[in-house]
Motif scaffolding. Structure first.
Motif, PDB file in Angstrom:
ATOM      1  N   PHE A  60      37.720   0.215   0.372  1.00 36.79           N
ATOM      2  CA  PHE A  60      38.459   1.095  -0.541  1.00 36.79           C
ATOM      3  C   PHE A  60      37.740   1.295  -1.880  1.00 36.79           C
ATOM      4  N   GLY A 116      40.288   4.937   3.383  1.00 39.47           N
ATOM      5  CA  GLY A 116      39.145   4.051   3.219  1.00 39.47           C
ATOM      6  C   GLY A 116      38.160   4.276   4.340  1.00 39.47           C
ATOM      7  N   LEU A 130      45.045   2.242   4.193  1.00 42.18           N
ATOM      8  CA  LEU A 130      45.454   0.899   3.788  1.00 42.18           C
ATOM      9  C   LEU A 130      46.439   0.316   4.805  1.00 42.18           C
TER      10      LEU A 130
END
Length: 201
Positions: A60, A116, A130
């Motif tokens: 991330f 990400g 996430l």
């Protein structure tokens, strides 16, 4: 609790349980290999802490501020899975705490749908959220906690979360010996039946 809080709580609980597997053991016992592939308790803690830095950091755009030498290009294979002589229990436990704090900050600051990229995954599935990584790390941590649970039982008989664990039957050591003998007898009987059937065919 919302979905993120639920997943986060599961992750925190599994992290704490993994770290607790080291309690009360000697330096030798936390480090010694108990399987043919070298699986050991302190190595499991080191590995989980290390990979959390990657999944909640690099993925991330929030990389850690220091290097992990066991992930260097010239590091020997599986260097993240055991504690070298110069690495102390306290250092690895601190790494675990730093990794957890770093991960918690990522989880707190991002939404579940935050995107990400996992650079070490195949190209076709590198793009993640996430939410996906939280599930992945809950599973990863629980997977290694299961390893640690078995290792700890082999070392000193402590299983699960200890004597008050509601998921374990409450038996005396003698009762567990009788239970184990019953399972062994059933296995022997099944093997004999299978051998007889093979001979008969």
């Amino acid at each position: 609790m919302d979905d993120k809080a639920i997943l986060h709580q599961y992750l925190r609980t599994r992290r704490d349980s993994l770290l607790a597997k080291l309690e009360g053991l000697s330096e030798y016992d936390v480090r010694r290999p108990l399987t043919p592939t070298g699986t050991n308790l302190l190595g499991l803690v080191k590995h989980v802490a290390s990979v959390e830095f990657g999944y909640f950091g690099e993925v991330f755009g929030r990389p850690r501020e220091f290097a992990l030498p066991w992930f260097a290009d010239d590091a020997e294979p599986d260097a993240d899975m055991w504690a070298a002589p110069g690495e102390t229990r306290e250092q690895i436990m601190e790494l675990h705490r730093l990794s957890a704090a770093h991960s918690d900050a990522t989880i707190d600051e991002l939404s579940l749908d935050a995107p990400g990229v996992v650079p070490w995954w195949p190209e076709e599935r590198r793009r993640v959220t996430l939410h996906q990584i939280l599930v992945h790390m809950c599973v990863e941590t629980a997977h290694h906690l299961g390893h640690a649970d078995i290792l700890r039982e082999l070392l000193d008989g402590r299983a699960g979360q200890g004597s008050g664990d509601p998921n374990l039957s409450q038996r005396t050591p003698e009762g567990w010996a009788v239970h184990r003998a019953r399972i062994e007898a059933a296995a022997v009987e099944a093997e004999a039946a299978a051998s007889a059937a093979d001979t008969g065919s």
